[in-house]
Design an enzyme around this catalytic site. Structure first.
Site, PDB file in Angstrom:
ATOM      1  N   GLU B  39      -7.532 -11.449   7.715  1.00  0.00           N
ATOM      2  CA  GLU B  39      -6.361 -11.762   8.044  1.00  0.00           C
ATOM      3  C   GLU B  39      -5.675 -10.747   8.870  1.00  0.00           C
ATOM      4  O   GLU B  39      -5.993  -9.462   8.650  1.00  0.00           O
ATOM      5  CB  GLU B  39      -5.580 -11.731   6.489  1.00  0.00           C
ATOM      6  CG  GLU B  39      -4.034 -12.265   6.660  1.00  0.00           C
ATOM      7  CD  GLU B  39      -3.477 -11.997   5.095  1.00  0.00           C
ATOM      8  OE1 GLU B  39      -4.019 -11.763   4.161  1.00  0.00           O
ATOM      9  OE2 GLU B  39      -2.419 -12.497   5.244  1.00  0.00           O
ATOM     10  N   LYS B 109      -0.267 -19.800   7.477  1.00  0.00           N
ATOM     11  CA  LYS B 109      -0.268 -19.599   6.000  1.00  0.00           C
ATOM     12  C   LYS B 109       1.130 -20.033   5.581  1.00  0.00           C
ATOM     13  O   LYS B 109       2.072 -19.719   5.851  1.00  0.00           O
ATOM     14  CB  LYS B 109      -0.344 -17.982   5.729  1.00  0.00           C
ATOM     15  CG  LYS B 109      -0.477 -17.612   4.445  1.00  0.00           C
ATOM     16  CD  LYS B 109      -0.720 -16.035   4.336  1.00  0.00           C
ATOM     17  CE  LYS B 109      -0.876 -15.375   3.006  1.00  0.00           C
ATOM     18  NZ  LYS B 109      -0.986 -13.846   2.960  1.00  0.00           N
ATOM     19  N   CYS B 142      -5.671 -15.802   2.301  1.00  0.00           N
ATOM     20  CA  CYS B 142      -5.320 -14.901   1.497  1.00  0.00           C
ATOM     21  C   CYS B 142      -4.701 -15.540   0.080  1.00  0.00           C
ATOM     22  O   CYS B 142      -5.378 -16.267  -0.737  1.00  0.00           O
ATOM     23  CB  CYS B 142      -4.433 -13.717   1.991  1.00  0.00           C
ATOM     24  SG  CYS B 142      -4.505 -12.284   0.962  1.00  0.00           S
TER      25      CYS B 142
END
Lengths: 266, 266
Positions: B39, B109, B142
């Site tokens: 990330e 995300k 994540c």
């Protein structure tokens, strides 16, 4: 603190009276606030036929279940799995949550494992979440636990603890690893901040070996207790802490959910 | 077999050119069918201000990303996280899936962790599931992984592998335990029969320590590979086996779902 205890019994298939006496004596002799016993603790698991399963089933108003309630010490709560004979002789793989006054809630397993589908009908209701003096207890059975939608559901419904009577058939796993069902329970506990008490069974039944994997998982997903050689797992829990779903200054386990993006009605 | 590799880079906050060169050389030097990088590999993570985050962000058509594609060996596929400057200067914590022809899919995300909420807008689209020559690859980032609804969604959408660029801030865990995020990945893999490749970062950034927990989980939920001292995790996978969701004679991971009982639109 709330004392949670799981006792890993070894019911024998078809021996209803012996299994019942084992349940009664365990309830009477165990010092616990919340006692969790295995799935199908009354009947055993490996039925040879539908007829045998039917002979092993009892209705919810069977006097045996009244004897369980009568055996409960003081204010304790007990969760126990049994083979239920429902209306019109339909069988369910059920669990009851009891206190000394009798049944507080019943649940019929909805996700049936393998040959269970030959003997039992699936339940049609989600797990109950019961407010007790020790906290809010959800009840589900064995394979139900492996559906993260289900553990999420009861967490959203306010469960502090998920009580899970199980019969885990032994499956292969790498050396040193926990049973896969325990890993699944750890994740479910962590992502929902809810404690989970899984009470497995022991013994070998008609060649079927069991994992004997009884485990209590804390609300942060770690192992709080596993059954020792005596088959008992015990944990003194602070169940109320599980109600705070804030996991950082800016993160809330439920508030962060993006239900607009999950598309799970499929 | 498909060679999946994660390389645990240590980007330095604000050093775009150095981070970019690290990405290019890693892509060029790694023999992998599917390469997963961390990330925010372009930018670092611990921003001091929104202005600093903005200075570290690049648009999807930035020549740097074209250079990543140009560095790809043959037919390989790469997943890499970066700080995206979107329309009107809005920042996203994004990841791209590339082959040598360029970007095949982008993802922003949607579940943001803690201070990310100060700098990034959440995405509004679910993870893409991209058919590649190696199988169908889903991309999430994540904290997204910690929502079982999300891993279920991409599995239902047909993913064989979930590629997860991460930056896992180190959190306390009991001695001998894996990082909690890995336990969550194991459960998600097992209940969906989908492989998951999590590429963490390394190094310490402005006092923030990272878990350095890079792990590839097989589709049965066990650990296929973790990063060694060289920061690389490698696994030769049979991704197609993940498509069979039958887990017993009578059980199908998706067919057994009881969507009528989950009540998850809340």
């Amino acid at each position: 603190m709330t004392r949670i205890v799981c006792v890993q019994l070894a019911p024998r298939v078809g021996e209803l009276d012996a299994n019942h006496r084992q349940i009664v004596s365990t309830i009477a002799e165990t010092r616990a606030d919340i006692l969790v016993l295995p799935e199908l603790a009354t009947s055993g698991y490996v039925f040879e036929s539908a007829a045998e399963a039917a002979e092993c089933a009892i209705p919810p108003d069977d006097p045996k279940i009244g004897e369980w309630a009568a055996a409960i010490n003081g204010d304790s709560v007990v969760v126990c799995g049994y083979a239920e004979r429902g209306p019109e002789g339909v069988l369910y793989n059920s669990a009851v949550l009891l206190d000394s006054t009798g049944i507080l809630a019943s649940y019929r397993k909805t996700h049936l494992w393998d040959r269970e589908k030959l003997f039992f009908a699936p339940g049609s209701q989600p797990p109950p979440v019961v407010a007790t003096r020790f906290g809010r207890i959800a009840v589900m059975v064995c394979y139900d636990l492996e559906f993260p939608e289900y553990t999420r559901r009861v967490a959203l419904d306010g469960a502090d603890l998920i009580a899970v009577p199980t019969n885990w058939p032994e499956v292969a796993r790498p050396e040193g690893e926990r049973p896969p069902e325990v890993v699944i329970a750890q994740a479910a506990a962590r992502v929902n901040r809810v404690a989970i008490a899984c009470c497995d069974r022991s013994g070998t039944e008609r060649g079927q070996r069991w994992t004997e994997g009884t485990t209590i998982v804390s609300d942060d997903g770690w192992i709080a207790a596993t059954a020792g050689p005596d088959g008992r797992a015990e944990w003194d829990a602070d169940l109320v802490s599980a109600r705070d779903k804030n996991i950082s200054t800016r993160n809330h386990l439920f508030g962060d959910r993006r239900t607009d993006l999950y598309g799970l009605s499929r």
